[in-house]
Design a protein around this motif. Structure first.
Motif, PDB file in Angstrom:
ATOM      1  N   THR A 161       0.455  -3.441  13.245  1.00  0.00           N
ATOM      2  CA  THR A 161       1.732  -3.168  12.574  1.00  0.00           C
ATOM      3  C   THR A 161       1.468  -2.343  11.324  1.00  0.00           C
ATOM      4  OG1 THR A 161       1.640  -5.136  11.175  1.00  0.00           O
ATOM      5  CG2 THR A 161       2.670  -5.384  13.319  1.00  0.00           C
ATOM      6  N   ARG A 162       2.479  -1.634  10.870  1.00  0.00           N
ATOM      7  CA  ARG A 162       2.317  -0.841   9.642  1.00  0.00           C
ATOM      8  C   ARG A 162       2.908  -1.600   8.471  1.00  0.00           C
ATOM      9  NH1 ARG A 162      -0.245   3.592   9.756  1.00  0.00           N
ATOM     10  NH2 ARG A 162      -0.878   4.193  11.838  1.00  0.00           N
ATOM     11  N   VAL A 163       2.192  -1.586   7.378  1.00  0.00           N
ATOM     12  CA  VAL A 163       2.619  -2.349   6.207  1.00  0.00           C
ATOM     13  C   VAL A 163       3.505  -1.477   5.320  1.00  0.00           C
ATOM     14  CG1 VAL A 163       1.863  -3.542   4.123  1.00  0.00           C
ATOM     15  CG2 VAL A 163       0.558  -3.772   6.251  1.00  0.00           C
ATOM     16  N   LEU A 213      -9.421  -4.116   1.499  1.00  0.00           N
ATOM     17  CA  LEU A 213      -9.231  -5.094   0.427  1.00  0.00           C
ATOM     18  C   LEU A 213     -10.525  -5.856   0.177  1.00  0.00           C
ATOM     19  CD1 LEU A 213      -5.818  -6.515   1.673  1.00  0.00           C
ATOM     20  CD2 LEU A 213      -6.145  -5.148  -0.384  1.00  0.00           C
ATOM     21  N   ASP A 214     -10.689  -6.329  -1.035  1.00  0.00           N
ATOM     22  CA  ASP A 214     -11.862  -7.153  -1.348  1.00  0.00           C
ATOM     23  C   ASP A 214     -11.839  -8.404  -0.494  1.00  0.00           C
ATOM     24  OD1 ASP A 214     -12.928  -5.836  -3.808  1.00  0.00           O
ATOM     25  OD2 ASP A 214     -10.873  -6.214  -4.464  1.00  0.00           O
ATOM     26  N   ARG A 239      -6.066  -9.061  -4.523  1.00  0.00           N
ATOM     27  CA  ARG A 239      -6.418  -8.443  -3.250  1.00  0.00           C
ATOM     28  C   ARG A 239      -7.389  -9.273  -2.418  1.00  0.00           C
ATOM     29  NH1 ARG A 239      -4.443  -4.508  -6.477  1.00  0.00           N
ATOM     30  NH2 ARG A 239      -3.364  -2.781  -5.469  1.00  0.00           N
ATOM     31  N   VAL A 240      -8.157 -10.139  -3.077  1.00  0.00           N
ATOM     32  CA  VAL A 240      -9.044 -11.034  -2.328  1.00  0.00           C
ATOM     33  C   VAL A 240      -8.215 -12.051  -1.543  1.00  0.00           C
ATOM     34  CG1 VAL A 240     -10.848 -12.777  -2.528  1.00  0.00           C
ATOM     35  CG2 VAL A 240     -10.920 -10.737  -3.990  1.00  0.00           C
ATOM     36  N   PRO A 242       0.828  -1.207   0.000  1.00  0.00           N
ATOM     37  CA  PRO A 242       0.000   0.000   0.000  1.00  0.00           C
ATOM     38  C   PRO A 242       0.864   1.259   0.000  1.00  0.00           C
ATOM     39  CG  PRO A 242       0.240  -0.840   2.223  1.00  0.00           C
ATOM     40  CD  PRO A 242       1.003  -1.798   1.336  1.00  0.00           C
ATOM     41  N   VAL A 284      -0.834  -8.242  14.829  1.00  0.00           N
ATOM     42  CA  VAL A 284      -0.442  -7.971  13.441  1.00  0.00           C
ATOM     43  C   VAL A 284      -1.249  -6.798  12.892  1.00  0.00           C
ATOM     44  CG1 VAL A 284      -0.813  -8.911  11.104  1.00  0.00           C
ATOM     45  CG2 VAL A 284       0.533 -10.196  12.761  1.00  0.00           C
ATOM     46  N   ASN A 285      -2.505  -6.680  13.334  1.00  0.00           N
ATOM     47  CA  ASN A 285      -3.374  -5.612  12.836  1.00  0.00           C
ATOM     48  C   ASN A 285      -2.806  -4.217  13.092  1.00  0.00           C
ATOM     49  OD1 ASN A 285      -5.517  -6.847  11.531  1.00  0.00           O
ATOM     50  ND2 ASN A 285      -6.493  -7.386  13.487  1.00  0.00           N
ATOM     51  N   ASN A 343       2.194   3.436   4.295  1.00  0.00           N
ATOM     52  CA  ASN A 343       2.263   2.612   5.520  1.00  0.00           C
ATOM     53  C   ASN A 343       1.007   2.604   6.375  1.00  0.00           C
ATOM     54  OD1 ASN A 343       4.920   2.618   4.663  1.00  0.00           O
ATOM     55  ND2 ASN A 343       5.592   4.067   6.210  1.00  0.00           N
ATOM     56  N   PRO A 344      -0.157   2.235   5.851  1.00  0.00           N
ATOM     57  CA  PRO A 344      -1.320   2.092   6.740  1.00  0.00           C
ATOM     58  C   PRO A 344      -1.092   0.904   7.685  1.00  0.00           C
ATOM     59  CG  PRO A 344      -1.791   1.115   4.606  1.00  0.00           C
ATOM     60  CD  PRO A 344      -0.427   1.776   4.483  1.00  0.00           C
ATOM     61  N   SER A 345      -1.840   0.859   8.762  1.00  0.00           N
ATOM     62  CA  SER A 345      -1.732  -0.323   9.614  1.00  0.00           C
ATOM     63  C   SER A 345      -2.318  -1.505   8.851  1.00  0.00           C
ATOM     64  CB  SER A 345      -2.477  -0.119  10.931  1.00  0.00           C
ATOM     65  OG  SER A 345      -3.869  -0.266  10.712  1.00  0.00           O
ATOM     66  N   CYS A 346      -1.837  -2.670   9.227  1.00  0.00           N
ATOM     67  CA  CYS A 346      -2.268  -3.883   8.537  1.00  0.00           C
ATOM     68  C   CYS A 346      -3.787  -4.035   8.647  1.00  0.00           C
ATOM     69  CB  CYS A 346      -1.554  -5.083   9.162  1.00  0.00           C
ATOM     70  SG  CYS A 346      -1.778  -6.606   8.275  1.00  0.00           S
ATOM     71  N   GLY A 347      -4.316  -3.724   9.834  1.00  0.00           N
ATOM     72  CA  GLY A 347      -5.759  -3.851  10.029  1.00  0.00           C
ATOM     73  C   GLY A 347      -6.546  -2.904   9.144  1.00  0.00           C
ATOM     74  N   GLU A 348      -6.070  -1.657   9.043  1.00  0.00           N
ATOM     75  CA  GLU A 348      -6.742  -0.679   8.181  1.00  0.00           C
ATOM     76  C   GLU A 348      -6.719  -1.118   6.727  1.00  0.00           C
ATOM     77  OE1 GLU A 348      -5.472   3.385  10.614  1.00  0.00           O
ATOM     78  OE2 GLU A 348      -4.594   2.961   8.677  1.00  0.00           O
ATOM     79  N   TRP A 349      -5.533  -1.493   6.305  1.00  0.00           N
ATOM     80  CA  TRP A 349      -5.380  -1.824   4.889  1.00  0.00           C
ATOM     81  C   TRP A 349      -6.243  -3.039   4.532  1.00  0.00           C
ATOM     82  CZ3 TRP A 349      -1.284  -4.997   2.118  1.00  0.00           C
ATOM     83  CH2 TRP A 349      -1.376  -4.778   0.745  1.00  0.00           C
ATOM     84  N   LYS A 350      -6.181  -4.033   5.425  1.00  0.00           N
ATOM     85  CA  LYS A 350      -6.946  -5.266   5.212  1.00  0.00           C
ATOM     86  C   LYS A 350      -8.420  -4.946   5.013  1.00  0.00           C
ATOM     87  CE  LYS A 350      -6.255  -8.023   8.718  1.00  0.00           C
ATOM     88  NZ  LYS A 350      -7.478  -8.131   9.524  1.00  0.00           N
ATOM     89  N   ASN A 404      -6.226 -10.382   1.259  1.00  0.00           N
ATOM     90  CA  ASN A 404      -7.087 -10.117   2.407  1.00  0.00           C
ATOM     91  C   ASN A 404      -7.225 -11.380   3.264  1.00  0.00           C
ATOM     92  OD1 ASN A 404      -8.917  -8.948   4.121  1.00  0.00           O
ATOM     93  ND2 ASN A 404     -10.655  -9.127   2.738  1.00  0.00           N
TER      94      ASN A 404
END
Lengths: 424, 377
Positions: free
Chosen positions: B297-299, A420-421, B277-278, A407, B294-295, A410-417, B281
């Motif tokens: 953490t920053r990606v 997503l579809d 992306r499916v 992404p 994990v939620n 650097n959004p948080s993994c939870g936000e980015w997830k 996810n």
């Protein structure tokens, strides 16, 4: 849960170009969402706390966007896009998906740094970064400040520092006197630019301005204490509390790259109506090549009209002529303020190239490809994902633009997830 | 005329690089080719586990042997290779996943690999950020992780120091009896040829039963200590085993930098490297199910890569009959990093005629295999 929304046109970035684009599209009856990272519109150039303090052009454009019904969302950013029609936007921690028919990229420019010994010391900052700090209220009264960089931003920041009570020890412009004279002649033909230049110079009139001058080494024990400059061929040391550096601005192409738009010479490639190589995607302002706020506003106007289906209005002779003039000015900027060979040769083997990952120059072979430098030496693998060292590497080694992987930002993994579809 | 090397190795991923080192150490002259640069293919996209796996006895034998070889290799590699023996904690959601685990411990022990059952309380002591309510875990303390492109680079440097000629950025487009053809149109004489071109090997050897099996990976910002060992859910075994449908499993690695590397997904879509992306996810949901933190953490970024997969999940290591002196070292699926040193030893033994360290027959490329009905173009 995420929400899916729709806007006819989504504009990313509320600087001069984005504001103009959003207004032009909204005035043509389109629903327009204007997404901006800043707390207030205006972009880097019109960053402000009090709108009344802005130049009249800025106030007029902001009022125009409001009157046209543009929906501005501040403090928000685009984090991903599966396609140009499906944007994932972080609304201050809440992820929404936006479906749209048209995207206008107006993501501006960022500062370019050419590494030199000591450039990562605390107290050394980008010229533009220093300006942002000042606007954010950084106290500089009675502090000693040296500015050493390149481009028109130097003078405007010197003026801002002087107005805030800072003591500007030196304004060093690396470009040569002859190149600067050619540039000045062009500015003389443009009353608005001339007025601006004069007002900046007046505001920092007590500060010495020197061409052919650049920072060679920053010194300090844990924090900046002095800077050694090469001033017209002579080395001298100046004690200072802040050093502003930067070798001009470079276009922010990340979003264009994410959407698969063609990028040429480090800028998003566009046609006469500001359309990119991808259908439904336009790009305006500095992200298509640095040329200043006036030209950016013209480009925004063209793209806003085009994205709203008004191709005739977008192609009007007056707009196109103004756009071409802006592009010529942009090319002159690029030529005048290109980093000179002496500046490109300042880094030593120990000088940090990629500050996120602490990669020194000696770890990198100029003969490598950018991908090789990433995989073998971690160049550009850190938090900024090459936003800082990418333009340095292009200037130093001729490497092509960094690859962009989602992404963005650097959004948080939870936000980015959540953007997503999902299969259900 | 340039001399003809005893062996031409095609592909400087970790398998090709390790093979080139082994051949050079055996006193053979080596030409090593890579289309881009060492470690630029699947190696550069890989997670880099050093892991013992026992899907089949042959897989256990080769992973266990190769992990031993890594132990010998590791101390001689530069810091940048980031080899950490963090162990693997196989997380069991349901008690039935731990059924039969005693037999696995015995089988591991027969190969000198330590393993034990860990009850939930101890799992939570070792990994406080793992979700509560697990049935327990299978702990393999001797597993590790590495940074694969740095290892490939170091091994290629070593091969070069032993006299190998490294041809980086030279793509081999075809092979013929004792000859290779390059993308620039030139031809070079060859002695024995080793094809270690990973997922691209079938381009050189039509009909080779290898297909690209795509995976996604996500790297986070630095979160030192959030996870200490490599965390893999038992469901990974099913995900890795079934070749047909797309699948995901929780697979989280702590990196030397403090970052988390999060996998894994598997799908057969040819060489389409775009992000699904499916599936991504679903993959991240899986990771967050086992490690909820994990939620937060920053990606930093996401990328995809291709594993060279075979129909029976075992690599292709050994002689290939279509040409004289043609050898194959590919098809390692997700285990190419772990299996590189072991593969190199088998190839070196085959070419030099020395005894093989383990029985090579289960990996013979011309063995009988199920047909790859799920293969896609």
């Amino acid at each position: 849960m995420r929400r899916v929304r729709h806007a006819d046109v989504v504009v990313i970035g509320a600087g001069p170009a984005g504001l103009a684009a959003a207004s032009a599209a909204a005035e043509r009856g389109r629903s327009v969402l204007l997404v901006d990272q800043g707390l207030r519109p205006g972009g880097q150039i019109w960053r402000h706390r009090d709108e009344q303090a802005l130049p009249s052009a800025a106030r007029r454009l902001m009022a125009r966007a409001r009157n046209a019904g543009v929906k501005l969302v501040s403090g928000c950013r685009l984090v991903d896009a599966g396609s140009p029609n499906e944007l994932v936007i972080d609304f201050r921690g809440r992820i929404d998906r936006h479906q749209t028919d048209a995207v206008i990229i107006a993501t501006g420019a960022r500062e370019r740094f050419i590494p030199f010994p000591g450039w990562t010391l605390p107290g050394v900052t980008g010229i533009g970064g220093l300006q942002a700090l000042l606007k954010g209220g950084l106290p500089v009264a009675d502090t000693r400040i040296v500015l050493a960089g390149s481009g028109p931003l130097l003078l405007s920041v010197a003026a801002a520092v002087a107005q805030a009570g800072g003591r500007v020890q030196l304004v060093g412009e690396q470009a040569g006197a002859a190149a600067l004279r050619r540039f000045a002649i062009r500015v003389l033909r443009d009353p608005a630019k001339l007025r601006q230049a004069i007002s900046y110079r007046w505001a920092c009139r007590s500060a010495p301005f020197r061409t052919d001058t650049w920072a060679v080494r920053a010194h300090g024990d844990g924090r900046l204490q002095s800077v050694e400059v090469s001033e017209r061929g002579h080395l001298r040391s100046i004690r200072c509390d802040w050093l502003g550096i930067g070798s001009g601005l470079v276009p922010n192409t990340d979003l264009g790259q994410l959407l698969q738009c063609q990028v040429e010479h480090g800028a998003i490639a566009v046609d006469a109506l500001q359309a990119t190589s991808v259908a439904g995607v336009w790009a305006v302002g500095e992200c298509t090549g640095v040329k200043g706020d006036e030209a950016a506003t013209i480009e925004g106007e063209i793209a806003g009209r085009a994205a709203a289906g008004d191709a005739a209005g977008a192609g009007s002779t007056a707009l196109q002529a103004a756009r071409d003039s802006g592009r010529r000015f942009g090319r002159l900027l690029e030529e005048t303020f290109a980093p000179r060979p002496e500046v490109l040769a300042l880094a030593t083997p120990d000088t940090i190239l990629c500050r996120c990952e602490d990669v020194p120059m000696r770890s990198v072979d100029p003969g490598w490809t950018p991908r090789q430098a990433k995989l073998w030496a971690r160049v550009g693998m850190g938090v900024c994902q090459g936003a800082v060292c990418g333009p340095s590497c292009t200037a130093l080694f001729g490497w092509s633009a960094n690859t962009v992987r989602p992404p963005l930002g650097n959004p948080s993994c939870g936000e980015w997830k959540s953007g997503l579809d999902s299969a259900d | 005329m340039a001399r003809t090397a005893d062996v031409t190795v095609i592909g400087a991923g970790l398998v090709g690089a390790a093979t080139a080192v082994g051949l050079a150490e055996a006193g053979l002259s080596v030409d090593l080719y890579d289309a881009e640069f060492p470690g630029s293919g699947s190696t550069g996209a890989a997670m880099g586990h050093l892991i013992t796996m026992d899907d089949t006895p042959a897989q256990l034998a080769l992973t266990a042997y190769s992990c031993q070889r890594w132990r010998v290799l590791a101390p001689s590699l530069p810091e940048a290779c980031e080899i950490d023996y963090c162990g693997t904690l196989w997380l069991a959601s349901h008690p039935e996943e731990l059924v039969g685990v005693r037999d696995r411990i015995t089988a591991f022990a027969a190969h000198g690999v330590r393993a034990e059952v860990m009850e939930e309380r101890r799992v939570r002591e070792q990994e406080p950020n793992v979700c509560p309510g697990l049935a327990g875990a299978f702990w393999v303390p001797d597993d590790g992780v590495c940074y694969p492109p740095a290892v490939a680079r170091a091994l290629v440097d070593r091969a070069a120091a032993l006299g190998a000629a490294v041809h980086s950025g030279e793509r081999v487009t075809a092979i013929a009896p004792h000859e290779i053809h390059l993308a620039n149109g030139s031809r070079r004489p060859a002695g024995a040829i080793v094809v270690a071109a990973g997922v691209h090997s079938p381009e050189l050897i039509p009909g080779l039963p290898v297909v690209p099996r795509k995976g996604h990976l996500v790297i986070t910002d630095r979160q030192p200590g959030l996870v200490r060992s490599q965390l893999i859910e038992f469901g990974y075994l099913h995900s890795a085993h079934a070749l047909g449908s797309a699948s995901v499993a929780c697979n989280i690695q702590p990196r030397r930098t403090g970052q988390l590397l999060i996998g894994s997904s598997r799908e057969l879509v040819g060489f389409d490297g775009r992000i699904n992306r499916v599936l991504l996810n679903a993959m991240l949901e899986r990771a967050a199910k086992f490690v909820p933190a994990v939620n937060s953490t920053r990606v930093l970024r996401t990328w995809t890569g291709f594993r060279p997969a075979t129909p029976d999940k075992l690599p292709l290591i050994g002689r290939w009959p279509s040409l004289p002196d043609l050898w194959i070292a590919t098809g390692h699926e997700g285990l190419g990093i772990t299996l590189a040193p072991g593969t190199a030893d088998l190839i070196v033994a085959g070419i030099t005629g020395r005894p093989a360290p383990i029985d090579p027959s289960p990996y013979a490329p011309d063995r009988t295999m199920p047909t790859m009905t799920t293969a896609v173009a």
